[in-house]
Design a protein around this motif. Structure first.
Motif, PDB file in Angstrom:
ATOM      1  N   PHE A 181       0.837  -1.211   0.000  1.00  0.00           N
ATOM      2  CA  PHE A 181       0.000   0.000   0.000  1.00  0.00           C
ATOM      3  C   PHE A 181       0.867   1.256   0.000  1.00  0.00           C
ATOM      4  CE2 PHE A 181      -2.153   3.388   2.365  1.00  0.00           C
ATOM      5  CZ  PHE A 181      -3.372   3.474   1.713  1.00  0.00           C
ATOM      6  N   HIS A 196      -0.729   3.449  -3.849  1.00  0.00           N
ATOM      7  CA  HIS A 196      -2.161   3.241  -3.623  1.00  0.00           C
ATOM      8  C   HIS A 196      -2.975   4.361  -4.265  1.00  0.00           C
ATOM      9  CE1 HIS A 196      -0.768   5.599  -0.065  1.00  0.00           C
ATOM     10  NE2 HIS A 196      -1.881   6.286  -0.288  1.00  0.00           N
ATOM     11  N   ASN A 202      -5.901   1.934   4.440  1.00  0.00           N
ATOM     12  CA  ASN A 202      -5.311   0.600   4.365  1.00  0.00           C
ATOM     13  C   ASN A 202      -5.764  -0.265   5.532  1.00  0.00           C
ATOM     14  OD1 ASN A 202      -1.981  -0.816   4.722  1.00  0.00           O
ATOM     15  ND2 ASN A 202      -3.623  -1.491   3.393  1.00  0.00           N
TER      16      ASN A 202
END
Length: 285
Positions: A181, A196, A202
């Motif tokens: 991420f 991301h 996340n």
């Protein structure tokens, strides 16, 4: 409040239903490409008696260059009927116990209008730990009669996700590990950028189940995980991941918490992360 239609069922429940002709069991185990042995080979070696293999790499749009995208309703109906399932059946889905693809298959059934679908809590891992029977090989199948109607509100495409960058009407939650991420490691699929979707949160999907037992965590623990991730459960939510599979673990957890109307970004990072894709953010959320 616990949703009255919690989609999880226990191993005890399923054991009592084996042999019921209206209860169809699917093994939807999944692994990243190249990981051996293949999940279908694992299935052939040992599965819950009567279970049929549901391959997310086959029940998909074969015309798309992206991995395992949703098929159209006609193909989903054909593929599911070929697995011996009819529209009046209760479908129970499990995977090897790592909570990867059973929720994806569950969400597909819901998106195509089949509401009698459940997931085995703990999957094959818990089933085998309890010493319950398994069998090998392929069961004999009699094709079913299945009707599907696609409900597009269950999924989002890249255009919708890009439009949301400015409007931020929907919260985006990414199920990948934090290092992916944040863009600290390369993506496992070659050629993709790291990072991301800007503005997304996340919550790695493996934080939602107990790695020892394979059971999904309690409602209180699930709710606390979303709160830690900065998610407002009262606002619209879209889940995302690497290729639209593990995102459904978040979708399932939200559903268990009573959240309705969430959607899954089908293309996920395999689409957004392409070299010519939309903007990418790195670092923590």
């Amino acid at each position: 409040m616990t949703a009255p239609d919690d989609p999880l069922v226990s191993t005890e429940w399923l054991a009592a239903k084996l042999g019921d002709p209206t209860v169809k069991v699917l093994d939807a185990s999944f692994k990243m490409p190249g990981v051996m042995p293949r999940p279908v080979d694992d299935y052939l070696a040992a599965h819950i008696p009567g279970a049929v293999y549901f391959d997310v790499e086959e029940v998909c749009d074969h015309a798309s260059a992206l991995p395992h995208m949703f098929p159209d309703a006609a193909q989903f109906a054909r593929d599911v009927a070929a697995l011996g399932i009819s529209s009046g059946d209760t479908v129970v889905i499990y995977d090897a116990g790592g909570w990867v693809a059973a929720p994806r298959a569950w969400w597909m059934f819901l998106a195509f209008g089949h509401t009698q679908v459940r997931i085995l809590d703990g999957g094959l891992k818990k089933w085998r730990t309890e010493g319950r029977p398994t069998e090998s090989g392929k069961p004999a199948l009699i094709p079913g009669n299945f009707t599907a109607t696609f409900h597009p509100a269950y999924v989002r495409n890249k255009q919708q996700m890009a439009a949301n960058l400015e409007k931020a009407a929907e919260q985006v939650i990414d199920a990948r590990a934090a290092d992916r991420f944040e863009g600290r490691v390369p993506e496992p699929r070659p050629g993709l950028r790291a990072g991301h979707i800007p503005g997304s949160r996340n919550l790695p999907y493996n934080e939602l189940f107990d790695a020892n037992t394979g059971l999904m965590k309690s409602h209180d623990e699930l709710r606390a995980a979303f709160v830690r991730a900065g998610v407002d459960l009262d606002r619209p939510i879209v889940t995302s991941c690497g290729s639209g599979v593990s995102a459904a673990v978040l979708t399932l957890a939200l559903y268990r918490l009573g959240v309705r109307g969430s959607a899954l970004y089908d293309g996920s990072w395999s689409e957004w992360g392409m070299q010519d894709g939309p903007p990418v953010a790195t670092g923590p959320a």
